[in-house]
Design a protein around this motif. Structure first.
Motif: not given
Length: 904
Positions: A320-328
């Motif tokens: 199980l793998a998860g990723r959150y990406h925030f790019f301003n």
């Protein structure tokens, strides 16, 4: 004679019985008599005990002996045998075959190493055994093991590179395989995580080795675990490896090897629980200023990723793998307006979330099932701006996707393997303009107003495939078939507000402004449609001699909305190594069909005349629009002369014919290869758009006065490409190198299915450099381990520039398209500057726990474009513009990135 329960258990464990007692695998016998208790405490109590007391003590003592003896016998009867398989460089070897043989076994036991190279045999009875390991490209290795009463230490086995004599046969199969390609570019899990890659994108570096001439209309084909998908969108920790140009002429796939990216996902291991935590950070305070920006744009990127995998019972593993990406992020506007040059940094935030799950279950010793799930949720704001596009042209994009996949693999015998693949995907995408104002395009200067892009798309897709492999003598046959069903709902309100086109800035500054053209759509924007695809293939690889292999294959495919079904694609490949030397000659030829993009079907249904009507007001056709009010109040839109879009009757699939010949030479010790490859590609029946109602040369009015434009999608374009590639892949001491230089030339007369030629009555006149034609491409990937847990890696790119088209900025031939070129100028005659880039990475690893499976913490520093070289991107090709020939967008300047990974 009926066996006792204990005898039945011993028979299951493979422990034979003798008459006087049970026989050990070593041959010695042990008495079945219960041992006598001779301790002093017992003798003392026996002297003082009365016969009655002895009678009461007899039963508890006998019960205790019965409970203790089986426990000791079971402890000696079976143990779990565990071990690890490593390559010469101590890296794990997954997927290797490990067998256990011994006298106590009725038949050999077989196992396969997991992602960490670990293997295990459960409940092995006492005895002498031999563990053998086989892996392609390595010499077989074996080790003797004695299972007894003492606990077994973990078995460590290290493979060696196969020597020349061992290259011919490993486990009964030829290594010299025509279908395979040692020149393939493969990035395993170690390389994916240890090379500098923006945002830790696992496809960023492998994509450098694709060949633009064989990429289809929809871009590179992405294959994930054997199934084609629209995009990867996986956390980095869920990717095992990425390969380019594997099996270049395989009939299983629709595109050539250099036009597809094959991704294998990671799976959990049985031996333990593992995990990864990744934090990545980038801030513009550490970056250099973009070459076209006045101030350093504010940017900040934060990525968090987590992964956990391990056993779920004895026969099941999970990941199980998860990723959150925030790019301003920031976009840089660089345009020429009536007030002068406008340079502005505009905030462009992005939010991306990904989730990936995988579960593998061994149903039996011949069947295993894999379940995979992918989730994507992207929210992108202020997209589509920068360069000539001002901030009010921005759009917001939302993408939501769920995908479920089931893989069932059956090993029917030692020579027959079958895999069935089921996939279901549902995707929803919304694109919305932030402004509803009319769009205004001033060619070669600036664009403002609303983007006029309002679109909603929902797609539901089901895919089923069945692929089998059969090994028979010198033949390895592979065959299969598959079907994909796709259902679409589309609501397209694009250009419902209208778009003005000005040929040059002077026309916009004129009083009153003089637009050259106005276009607007109105009507019913909703359409439902489907598109189904079917394929089948067969190929046979024949090992004619130990040094000669030949592969023949045939693939057939068709699509429900294309009436032509004779899409047969033959494939051929060979490999020859004269005298079992270090030199191998490889070659092949194949036909590869492209598919019709769903956007062609969607456009023909929406703009075919029954759903949406298109209005075109053009000065070239004596209907000059006024600005900003092109249509006077009270005008009946339905009475305006319409335009239409259709698909050519009898349209066929585009296809490319590729042929190649390569000489591959193994040099030095280890797996070091130098390859020289010549390749030629010819594209036939490529897609383009052509206006059937364009005014004849020398006239201004369309032949059919009932329509303005009749745009037709057709397969009538062509392309030609020739290339020479020199590659090196191997290791010099501790330095891992993957290098490639390509000298290529690619010409064509189309830029895709939406491209309209400058002269609709002579589309071959657009023959010129392809949009992606780079004469020289040089790429190097380096990885070097240092002392004290440090490691460094680098990526070096040096490419010649891309071409750009030169136009007059006017509609000189009155076909309502502003792509006319000056006399004597061919398509894509402009030449952009070259591209040079160096990316560096330095990482340091600390071991947290000094155990068998150590925990470690890794900190990495990435520097992209470390030399801060200016790499311009897009150029102004409008010859009437005051900034003609100048770049108006540029690739990023130097950027620094810090990441931290904890692995357990």
């Amino acid at each position: 004679m009926r066996r006792s329960p204990r005898a039945t258990l011993r028979a299951r464990l493979g422990v034979p019985y003798g008459r006087a007692g049970w026989t050990r695998p070593g041959g010695d016998k042990r008495s079945s008599t219960v041992p006598r208790i001779t301790s002093s405490a017992t003798n003392s109590s026996r002297k003082q005990a009365t016969p009655m007391k002895l009678r009461y003590l007899y039963f508890p003592v006998l019960l205790a002996l019965l409970l203790l003896i089986p426990k000791g016998a079971d402890a000696q009867s079976a143990q779990n045998l565990k071990g690890d398989l490593r390559a010469p460089d101590s890296s794990p070897v997954p997927g290797a075959n490990v067998t256990l043989t011994g006298e106590a076994l009725a038949q050999p036991l077989s196992s396969e190493t997991d992602e960490e190279g670990a293997f295990e045999f459960s409940k092995v009875p006492p005895g002498n055994y031999v563990v053998r390991a086989n892996a392609v490209g390595f010499a077989p290795v074996e080790k003797s093991v004695v299972v007894g009463a003492a606990p077994l230490p973990r078995i460590r086995m290290k493979l060696k590179i196969a020597q020349v004599a061992e290259k011919v046969t490993v486990s009964g199969q030829s290594i010299l395989v025509a279908e395979e390609n040692p020149n393939q570019v493969q990035f395993n899990e170690h390389m994916v995580m240890n090379v500098p890659a923006r945002d830790a994108d696992p496809l960023a570096v492998p994509s450098l080795f694709l060949q633009p001439a064989v990429i289809g209309a929809g871009g590179p084909t992405i294959i994930v675990d054997g199934v084609e998908t629209s995009s990867l969108d996986l956390p980095t920790s869920g990717v095992k490896n990425v390969t380019v140009d594997q099996n270049p002429y395989s009939a299983e796939f629709g595109r050539p090897g250099k036009g597809r990216l094959e991704v294998t996902t990671r799976r959990g291991v049985h031996s333990r629980y593992r995990g990864n935590f990744l934090a990545l950070f980038r801030n513009s305070g550490l970056d250099a200023r973009n070459a076209l920006a006045q101030d350093r744009p504010l940017q900040q990127r934060e990525i968090g990723e987590a992964e956990l995998d391990g056993p779920l019972g004895h026969q099941t593993t999970f990941l199980l793998a998860g990723r959150y990406h925030f790019f301003n992020n920031s976009a840089i506007v660089h345009a020429t307006t009536p007030a002068g040059t406008l340079v502005e940094n505009v905030r462009v935030p992005e939010h991306r979330a990904y989730l990936f799950g995988r579960m593998d279950r061994q149903l039996s010793h011949v069947h295993k099932m894999t379940f995979l799930y992918k989730f994507k949720n992207n929210k992108l704001e202020n997209q589509g701006i920068g360069g000539f596009d001002l901030p009010d042209r921005a759009t917001d994009v939302f993408v939501h996707e769920n995908e479920a996949k089931i893989l069932e693999t059956a090993t029917l015998s030692s020579s027959v393997v079958n895999q069935v693949r089921f996939t279901y995907r549902q995707q929803r995408q919304n694109t919305t303009s932030i402004s509803d104002a009319d769009a205004v395009q001033v060619l070669g200067a600036f664009n403002f107003g609303g983007a006029q892009a309002n679109h909603k798309l929902i797609e539901k897709m089901g895919d089923v495939q069945d692929v089998a492999s059969v090994l028979h003598g010198r033949h390895t046959m592979q065959f299969g078939l598959g079907a994909k069903v796709r259902y679409f709902f589309s609501e397209d309100r694009a250009n419902f507000g209208g778009t003005f086109i000005f040929s040059q800035l002077a026309d916009f500054q004129n009083t009153p402004p003089r637009p050259s053209e106005f276009m607007m759509n109105f009507g019913n924007p909703i359409v439902y449609f489907h598109q189904h695809e079917v394929f089948s293939f067969f190929q046979d690889e024949m090992r004619l001699r130990p040094d000669l292999s030949l592969m023949l294959g045939l693939r057939h495919e068709f699509q429900s909305n294309v009436s032509y079904y004779e899409n047969f694609a033959p494939r051929l490949a060979f490999a020859y190594s004269p005298g079992h030397s270090h030199t191998v000659f490889r070659g092949g030829f194949g036909i590869f069909y492209d598919r019709q993009p769903y956007l062609m079907e969607q456009s023909s249904l929406l703009y075919g005349g029954t759903a949406i009507q298109q209005i075109v007001l053009s000065c070239q056709q004596q209907s000059c629009p006024s600005y900003p009010q092109p249509i006077q109040p009270g005008t009946l839109l339905a009475a305006s002369t319409p335009s239409s879009t259709l698909i050519a009757p009898g349209i066929r699939f585009p296809y490319v014919m590729q042929g190649s010949f390569a000489m591959e030479r193994k040099v030095g010790r280890g797996q070091n290869f130098i390859t020289l490859e010549l390749s030629t590609v010819r594209g036939v029946d490529l897609y383009r758009t052509r206006n059937l109602n364009a005014p004849l040369p020398g006239t201004t009015n369309p032949p059919n006065p009932n329509f303005v434009n009749i745009d037709q999608f057709e397969a009538s374009a062509s392309s030609r490409s020739n290339s020479l590639a020199l590659s090196y892949k191997g290791q010099l001491r501790k330095l891992n190198i993957m290098a490639q230089y390509v000298l290529a030339r690619t010409l064509d007369d189309t830029s895709g299915f939406l491209y309209t030629p400058a002269n609709n009555y002579n589309p071959q006149g657009d023959w010129g450099r392809s949009d992606l034609d780079r004469r020289h491409r040089f790429n190097v990937v380096l990885i070097y381990p240092l002392r004290f847990g440090f490691q460094t890696s680098a990526i070096v790119n040096a490419w010649s520039g891309l071409p750009y088209n030169i136009t007059t900025g006017n509609d000189d031939n009155n076909d309502t398209v502003f792509n006319d070129r000056p006399p004597g100028v061919w398509r894509n005659a402009g030449r952009g500057d070259g591209y040079a880039n160096v990316d560096l990475r330095l990482s340091k690893r600390w071991r947290i726990r000094q155990k068998e499976h150590a925990h470690f913490l890794e900190v990495a520093w990435d520097a992209f474009n470390v030399l801060n070289h200016v790499n311009f991107k897009d150029y102004n090709g409008v010859i009437s513009s005051r900034t003609f020939g100048q770049a108006y967008t540029a690739n990023p300047a130097r950027q620094l990135q810090v990441s931290m990974r904890y692995h357990f």
